[in-house]
Design a protein around this motif. Structure first.
Motif, PDB file in Angstrom:
ATOM      1  N   VAL A  22      16.021  -2.303   9.482  1.00 45.98           N
ATOM      2  CA  VAL A  22      15.138  -3.270  10.135  1.00 45.98           C
ATOM      3  C   VAL A  22      14.981  -2.867  11.593  1.00 45.98           C
ATOM      4  CG1 VAL A  22      14.849  -5.686  10.820  1.00 45.98           C
ATOM      5  CG2 VAL A  22      15.808  -5.127   8.589  1.00 45.98           C
ATOM      6  N   ASP A  23      13.745  -2.808  12.062  1.00 44.81           N
ATOM      7  CA  ASP A  23      13.449  -2.492  13.459  1.00 44.81           C
ATOM      8  C   ASP A  23      12.929  -3.729  14.160  1.00 44.81           C
ATOM      9  OD1 ASP A  23      14.053   0.233  13.334  1.00 44.81           O
ATOM     10  OD2 ASP A  23      12.039   0.747  12.644  1.00 44.81           O
ATOM     11  N   MET A  24      13.418  -3.981  15.372  1.00 46.34           N
ATOM     12  CA  MET A  24      12.886  -5.045  16.216  1.00 46.34           C
ATOM     13  C   MET A  24      11.845  -4.406  17.129  1.00 46.34           C
ATOM     14  SD  MET A  24      14.324  -7.750  15.173  1.00 46.34           S
ATOM     15  CE  MET A  24      13.867  -8.943  16.394  1.00 46.34           C
ATOM     16  N   VAL A  25      10.602  -4.890  17.059  1.00 46.32           N
ATOM     17  CA  VAL A  25       9.487  -4.298  17.790  1.00 46.32           C
ATOM     18  C   VAL A  25       8.775  -5.386  18.574  1.00 46.32           C
ATOM     19  CG1 VAL A  25       7.326  -3.025  17.518  1.00 46.32           C
ATOM     20  CG2 VAL A  25       9.214  -2.587  15.953  1.00 46.32           C
ATOM     21  N   LYS A  26       8.389  -5.082  19.825  1.00 49.63           N
ATOM     22  CA  LYS A  26       7.645  -6.044  20.646  1.00 49.63           C
ATOM     23  C   LYS A  26       6.164  -5.937  20.281  1.00 49.63           C
ATOM     24  CE  LYS A  26       9.042  -7.193  24.695  1.00 49.63           C
ATOM     25  NZ  LYS A  26       9.380  -8.594  24.579  1.00 49.63           N
ATOM     26  N   ILE A  27       5.595  -7.060  19.821  1.00 52.54           N
ATOM     27  CA  ILE A  27       4.212  -7.136  19.347  1.00 52.54           C
ATOM     28  C   ILE A  27       3.417  -8.067  20.253  1.00 52.54           C
ATOM     29  CG2 ILE A  27       2.760  -7.866  17.391  1.00 52.54           C
ATOM     30  CD1 ILE A  27       4.354  -5.382  16.786  1.00 52.54           C
ATOM     31  N   ASP A  28       2.165  -7.690  20.531  1.00 56.26           N
ATOM     32  CA  ASP A  28       1.270  -8.538  21.317  1.00 56.26           C
ATOM     33  C   ASP A  28       0.779  -9.687  20.449  1.00 56.26           C
ATOM     34  OD1 ASP A  28      -0.523  -9.281  23.475  1.00 56.26           O
ATOM     35  OD2 ASP A  28      -2.120  -8.431  22.251  1.00 56.26           O
ATOM     36  N   LYS A  29       0.875 -10.921  20.961  1.00 55.98           N
ATOM     37  CA  LYS A  29       0.462 -12.096  20.185  1.00 55.98           C
ATOM     38  C   LYS A  29      -1.029 -12.109  19.889  1.00 55.98           C
ATOM     39  CE  LYS A  29       3.925 -15.263  22.025  1.00 55.98           C
ATOM     40  NZ  LYS A  29       4.090 -16.515  22.779  1.00 55.98           N
ATOM     41  N   ALA A  30      -1.858 -11.597  20.794  1.00 59.43           N
ATOM     42  CA  ALA A  30      -3.312 -11.672  20.620  1.00 59.43           C
ATOM     43  C   ALA A  30      -3.833 -10.670  19.597  1.00 59.43           C
ATOM     44  CB  ALA A  30      -4.011 -11.452  21.959  1.00 59.43           C
ATOM     45  N   THR A  31      -3.239  -9.467  19.563  1.00 57.47           N
ATOM     46  CA  THR A  31      -3.794  -8.406  18.712  1.00 57.47           C
ATOM     47  C   THR A  31      -2.918  -8.036  17.529  1.00 57.47           C
ATOM     48  OG1 THR A  31      -2.760  -6.665  20.031  1.00 57.47           O
ATOM     49  CG2 THR A  31      -4.983  -7.376  20.682  1.00 57.47           C
ATOM     50  N   ASN A  32      -1.666  -8.469  17.535  1.00 55.41           N
ATOM     51  CA  ASN A  32      -0.683  -8.080  16.513  1.00 55.41           C
ATOM     52  C   ASN A  32      -0.458  -6.579  16.463  1.00 55.41           C
ATOM     53  OD1 ASN A  32      -0.090 -10.697  15.665  1.00 55.41           O
ATOM     54  ND2 ASN A  32      -1.846 -10.714  14.294  1.00 55.41           N
ATOM     55  N   LEU A  34       1.368  -3.126  18.839  1.00 56.25           N
ATOM     56  CA  LEU A  34       2.490  -2.877  19.728  1.00 56.25           C
ATOM     57  C   LEU A  34       2.156  -3.317  21.142  1.00 56.25           C
ATOM     58  CD1 LEU A  34       3.632   0.672  18.585  1.00 56.25           C
ATOM     59  CD2 LEU A  34       4.751  -1.502  18.124  1.00 56.25           C
ATOM     60  N   SER A  35       3.062  -4.006  21.759  1.00 53.34           N
ATOM     61  CA  SER A  35       2.860  -4.499  23.116  1.00 53.34           C
ATOM     62  C   SER A  35       3.222  -3.406  24.114  1.00 53.34           C
ATOM     63  CB  SER A  35       3.738  -5.726  23.344  1.00 53.34           C
ATOM     64  OG  SER A  35       3.529  -6.244  24.618  1.00 53.34           O
ATOM     65  N   ASP A  36       2.412  -3.290  25.163  1.00 54.43           N
ATOM     66  CA  ASP A  36       2.713  -2.369  26.252  1.00 54.43           C
ATOM     67  C   ASP A  36       2.480  -3.095  27.569  1.00 54.43           C
ATOM     68  OD1 ASP A  36      -0.034  -2.395  26.565  1.00 54.43           O
ATOM     69  OD2 ASP A  36      -0.329  -0.347  25.899  1.00 54.43           O
ATOM     70  N   GLY A  37       2.426  -2.379  28.676  1.00 57.47           N
ATOM     71  CA  GLY A  37       2.286  -2.992  29.987  1.00 57.47           C
ATOM     72  C   GLY A  37       1.009  -3.793  30.169  1.00 57.47           C
ATOM     73  N   SER A  38      -0.049  -3.469  29.415  1.00 55.64           N
ATOM     74  CA  SER A  38      -1.309  -4.191  29.568  1.00 55.64           C
ATOM     75  C   SER A  38      -1.372  -5.443  28.705  1.00 55.64           C
ATOM     76  CB  SER A  38      -2.485  -3.272  29.221  1.00 55.64           C
ATOM     77  OG  SER A  38      -2.461  -2.931  27.845  1.00 55.64           O
ATOM     78  N   VAL A  43       6.071 -10.469  21.909  1.00 55.18           N
ATOM     79  CA  VAL A  43       7.156 -11.192  21.250  1.00 55.18           C
ATOM     80  C   VAL A  43       7.873 -10.211  20.317  1.00 55.18           C
ATOM     81  CG1 VAL A  43       5.649 -12.036  19.409  1.00 55.18           C
ATOM     82  CG2 VAL A  43       7.735 -13.260  19.929  1.00 55.18           C
ATOM     83  N   ASP A  44       9.194 -10.310  20.221  1.00 53.55           N
ATOM     84  CA  ASP A  44       9.958  -9.419  19.350  1.00 53.55           C
ATOM     85  C   ASP A  44       9.839  -9.882  17.901  1.00 53.55           C
ATOM     86  OD1 ASP A  44      10.883  -7.699  21.336  1.00 53.55           O
ATOM     87  OD2 ASP A  44      12.536  -9.040  21.833  1.00 53.55           O
ATOM     88  N   ILE A  45       9.479  -8.949  17.037  1.00 53.21           N
ATOM     89  CA  ILE A  45       9.295  -9.218  15.612  1.00 53.21           C
ATOM     90  C   ILE A  45      10.107  -8.198  14.813  1.00 53.21           C
ATOM     91  CG2 ILE A  45       7.602  -9.347  13.717  1.00 53.21           C
ATOM     92  CD1 ILE A  45       7.052 -11.460  15.730  1.00 53.21           C
ATOM     93  N   ALA A  46      10.695  -8.625  13.713  1.00 50.36           N
ATOM     94  CA  ALA A  46      11.459  -7.727  12.847  1.00 50.36           C
ATOM     95  C   ALA A  46      10.542  -7.116  11.784  1.00 50.36           C
ATOM     96  CB  ALA A  46      12.594  -8.490  12.176  1.00 50.36           C
ATOM     97  N   ASP A  49      11.858  -0.700   8.260  1.00 55.97           N
ATOM     98  CA  ASP A  49      11.594   0.643   8.767  1.00 55.97           C
ATOM     99  C   ASP A  49      10.280   1.184   8.219  1.00 55.97           C
ATOM    100  OD1 ASP A  49      13.834   0.843  10.330  1.00 55.97           O
ATOM    101  OD2 ASP A  49      15.023   1.898   8.827  1.00 55.97           O
ATOM    102  N   GLY A  50       9.425   1.672   9.116  1.00 55.98           N
ATOM    103  CA  GLY A  50       8.165   2.294   8.714  1.00 55.98           C
ATOM    104  C   GLY A  50       7.011   1.337   8.501  1.00 55.98           C
ATOM    105  N   THR A  51       7.215   0.026   8.672  1.00 58.73           N
ATOM    106  CA  THR A  51       6.123  -0.916   8.416  1.00 58.73           C
ATOM    107  C   THR A  51       5.538  -1.519   9.692  1.00 58.73           C
ATOM    108  OG1 THR A  51       7.627  -2.800   8.155  1.00 58.73           O
ATOM    109  CG2 THR A  51       7.055  -1.548   6.159  1.00 58.73           C
ATOM    110  N   ALA A  52       6.107  -1.217  10.851  1.00 57.10           N
ATOM    111  CA  ALA A  52       5.599  -1.758  12.119  1.00 57.10           C
ATOM    112  C   ALA A  52       4.265  -1.108  12.470  1.00 57.10           C
ATOM    113  CB  ALA A  52       6.610  -1.514  13.227  1.00 57.10           C
ATOM    114  N   PRO A  53       3.406  -1.808  13.199  1.00 60.72           N
ATOM    115  CA  PRO A  53       2.144  -1.205  13.629  1.00 60.72           C
ATOM    116  C   PRO A  53       2.414   0.008  14.516  1.00 60.72           C
ATOM    117  CG  PRO A  53       2.314  -3.488  14.400  1.00 60.72           C
ATOM    118  CD  PRO A  53       3.558  -3.167  13.664  1.00 60.72           C
ATOM    119  N   THR A  54       1.501   0.951  14.518  1.00 63.71           N
ATOM    120  CA  THR A  54       1.662   2.154  15.327  1.00 63.71           C
ATOM    121  C   THR A  54       0.689   2.201  16.496  1.00 63.71           C
ATOM    122  OG1 THR A  54       0.201   3.340  13.832  1.00 63.71           O
ATOM    123  CG2 THR A  54       2.565   3.532  13.425  1.00 63.71           C
ATOM    124  N   ASP A  55      -0.377   1.399  16.462  1.00 65.85           N
ATOM    125  CA  ASP A  55      -1.343   1.361  17.551  1.00 65.85           C
ATOM    126  C   ASP A  55      -0.875   0.379  18.613  1.00 65.85           C
ATOM    127  OD1 ASP A  55      -3.029   3.125  16.228  1.00 65.85           O
ATOM    128  OD2 ASP A  55      -4.079   1.517  15.192  1.00 65.85           O
TER     129      ASP A  55
END
Length: 78
Positions: A22-32, A34-38, A43-46, A49-55
């Protein structure tokens, strides 16, 4: 959960580490994506492995006020 931690038997909370696979990944609430500086609303979502968004969410910030957003007035930043 907020009510549960008020009970004595559940009040001793501590950090939960994700199990293997299981990977904990920070996701943007508006777009679902990966969250970055912009993307300030992350929010952290579980994810398994291999199912998290890549964009990443690279949308520019929207500086319109709340009424402009609700009624679609003005142009969002490009």
């Amino acid at each position: 959960m907020k009510k549960a931690v008020l009970l004595p038997q559940y009040s001793d909370t501590h950090y939960f580490s994700a199990p293997q696979g299981v990977d904990m990944v920070k996701i943007d609430k508006a777009t679902n994506l990966l969250s970055d500086g912009s993307c300030p609303d992350g929010v952290d979502i579980a994810f398994l492995d291999g199912t998290a968004p890549t964009d990443t969410c690279d949308h520019p910030p929207d500086h319109r006020n709340i009424l402009q957003k609700i009624f679609g007035i003005g142009k969002p930043a490009n």
